[in-house]
Design an enzyme around this catalytic site. Structure first.
Site: not given
Length: 594
Positions: A73, A134
């Protein structure tokens, strides 16, 4: 006369298309989390219902070899926003932990990196990020927000500064327990071996062991360590599962109740507020990363359990946003893009044994690997009147290509002080060129170059060489089930000298490596790949490691907290938002009835 009329019509149509393409378009960029390329109907799935996402392929272009710049990610999202391999920005790791798992870490996307969002904002765009970030939050204090989306060009943010993790949903399991099983087994084995060694030395009289004192010290240390670990794990949800609106915490921990509806409502409201000016919406879904979730209207409605329910609710959300564009007469002026940050997480199995990861189709491996299943992701683009409906592009493209494409279309200025690895997709999509501009793509496993893809000029062939590959466990499986994700060094990988070489045109599943006997150009191909690798490595410059242990470790003084520590950092400023007027139960266009 008829021929002349046809010629004039075609000329006017082409002129109109060119005029439309020269206007500053709006952008809606959808990114799913851990969605497999085989999970969508437009890529061959016949059991999951994704009609709204599939419509993007029908009405626009489908990329069959769209590649994420990383298979995890954090680095993949950094590459997407900057148009650069994550190794160039320090957003790749030398050790096991290659993503951020604590909201109170100090690492993040470097503030000197330029995102396409920031460049569009300079061109007068209104910009929003809804969903998962993130890419860091704080640097030195709990509220300096040095890595907040606002510092990278986003006017509005509603979402998670970290990610959706198993621990965020009660009774969905624990990432620490799942991910540390092998480590715990190793520690136990080391402790048993150490104890046996001490017993042997004591028995032989080579070392006098104060057993009572040793037992007291060891038991006390083990007890204290267990208390600290259990206390931290018990509070992980409060500390890390955070929902923010702009720079304020909205829920801590966030609630999954109607979360997709809330995010969708924020997205459509943003479009409505900015329908009179150019806008960019980055809809960064937290589906289908675990913990899986779905609203009541979607639970049990799919043929693939909780995972399928979550995918179909995400498709509903895409449909709501597309409908909002249509209602506001923005569809023809809006370029839509849909992708996933990496391939499906094949090791995702619930504590009850339910498969909670997606499907990567015919492709080997998944998330955290550079086999095709880990990096070949959906790539869909729609722009009515500009992109030809039903177009298919088979050559290699990258999620880094969005950077130059959106900047050029917005008439922005590309950075000249850094390497941009993405290539503008529009000439390829509009047929101005016949082949992808990516001759080579480099695939990193954390900070280590593990594979290279070569698409020779004026050829449909695509070669891929693996310098090392992960050791799947159990052997013969498609993932690293003993460690939950695959790692990139040491005993976790097998080096290949010479590299494993595949012809992806004939063998997209990477099932049969080529040899000098099966491929007469074998040595020539590897020579070209090695030369390109050396050129690429010479283009890299040293940068600070944003995913060093010091940057990812939990730091109490950086902990975001919407209440006092005595209240365990809990708050809910969204009470009453669960009954949204435009929820799926009231939708006229729900995939439940599709």
């Amino acid at each position: 006369m008829n021929i002349l009329a046809v010629f004039l019509v075609l000329h006017l149509a082409k002129t109109n298309l060119g005029h439309r393409a020269n206007l500053k378009p709006n952008y809606v960029l959808f990114m799913a989390d851990d969605l497999g390329i085989g999970d969508l109907g437009c890529y061959g799935n016949t059991t999951l219902r994704t009609p709204h996402i599939d419509s993007l392929a029908k009405d626009g272009a489908l990329l069959t070899q769209h590649i994420a710049a990383a298979s995890l990610c954090t680095p993949s999202r950094a590459a997407f926003l900057t148009g650069r391999y994550p190794v160039r920005s320090g957003m790749s790791s030398f050790h096991k932990l290659s993503i951020y798992i604590f909201a109170a870490g100090s690492g993040g996307l470097p503030t000197n990196e330029t995102t396409f969002v920031k460049l569009l904002k300079e061109q007068g765009y209104s910009t929003a990020l809804i969903g998962k970030w993130h890419l860091g939050l704080n640097c030195e204090t709990h509220d300096d927000h040095c890595h907040h989306p606002a510092h990278y060009g986003f006017d509005y943010f509603y979402g998670l500064p970290l990610s959706n993790l198993r621990n965020c949903h009660p009774n969905s399991g624990d990432i620490f327990i799942v991910g540390s099983r092998r480590t715990v087994r190793t520690m136990v084995q080391v402790m048993v071996l150490a104890l046996f060694t001490l017993l042997l030395l004591d028995y032989l009289g080579l070392l006098k062991i104060p057993w009572r004192a040793l037992a007291f010290v060891c038991s006390t240390a083990l007890f204290l360590l267990s208390v600290v670990v259990l206390l931290f794990i018990s509070q992980f949800r409060n500390l890390n599962c955070i929902l923010m609106e702009n720079e304020k915490i909205s829920q801590q921990p966030f609630s999954f109740d109607n979360l997709t509806q809330r995010m969708t409502s924020k997205a459509t409201s943003f479009i409505e507020r900015n329908s009179d000016r150019p806008f960019l919406l980055f809809m960064s879904y937290i589906q289908v990363h675990t913990a899986l979730f779905a609203s009541q209207e979607f639970l049990g409605k799919s043929k693939h359990g909780f995972y399928g329910d979550s995918v179909e609710e995400m498709d509903w959300s895409v449909g709501q946003i597309l409908a909002s564009l249509e209602r506001l007469n923005q569809s023809k002026q809006t370029l839509i893009y849909f992708t996933s940050d990496q391939g499906a997480h094949v090791e995702e199995i619930s504590d009850g044994g339910e498969v909670q990861g997606g499907w990567n189709g015919i492709y080997k491996g998944g998330k955290s690997t550079n086999w095709e299943g880990g990096i070949r992701v959906p790539g869909l683009l729609r722009w009515p009147g500009v992109l030809t409906p039903g177009k298919r592009v088979d050559g290699p493209t990258s999620n880094m290509d969005i950077f130059p494409m959106v900047v050029n279309l917005a008439q922005g200025t590309m950075p000249s002080d850094r390497t941009i690895d993405g290539r503008d997709l529009m000439p390829l999509l509009q047929g101005d060129i016949k082949q992808s501009e990516h001759e080579f793509l480099f695939h990193y496993c954390n900070r280590y170059l593990s594979a290279v893809r070569w698409h020779p000029r004026n050829s449909s062939l695509v070669w891929k060489a693996h310098f090392f590959t992960p050791n799947f466990n159990p052997e013969g499986s498609q993932g690293c089930f003993d460690t939950f994700v695959c790692f990139c060094h040491g005993s976790y990988i097998t080096h290949h000298s010479p590299p494993l070489l595949y012809n992806l045109l004939k063998d997209p599943s990477e099932a049969i490596p080529l040899t000098p006997i099966s491929e007469p150009r074998y040595h020539q191909i590897l020579k070209a790949i090695n030369a390109a690798t050396l050129r690429h490595q010479k283009s890299l410059t040293p940068v600070p490691d944003q995913l060093s242990l010091n940057n990812v470790v939990w730091k109490p003084w950086l902990q975001p907290c919407c209440s006092s520590s005595w209240q365990l950092c809990r708050c809910d400023k969204e009470k009453g938002s669960s009954a949204l007027q435009d929820g799926p139960g009231n939708s006229r266009d729900s995939p439940i009835d599709a």
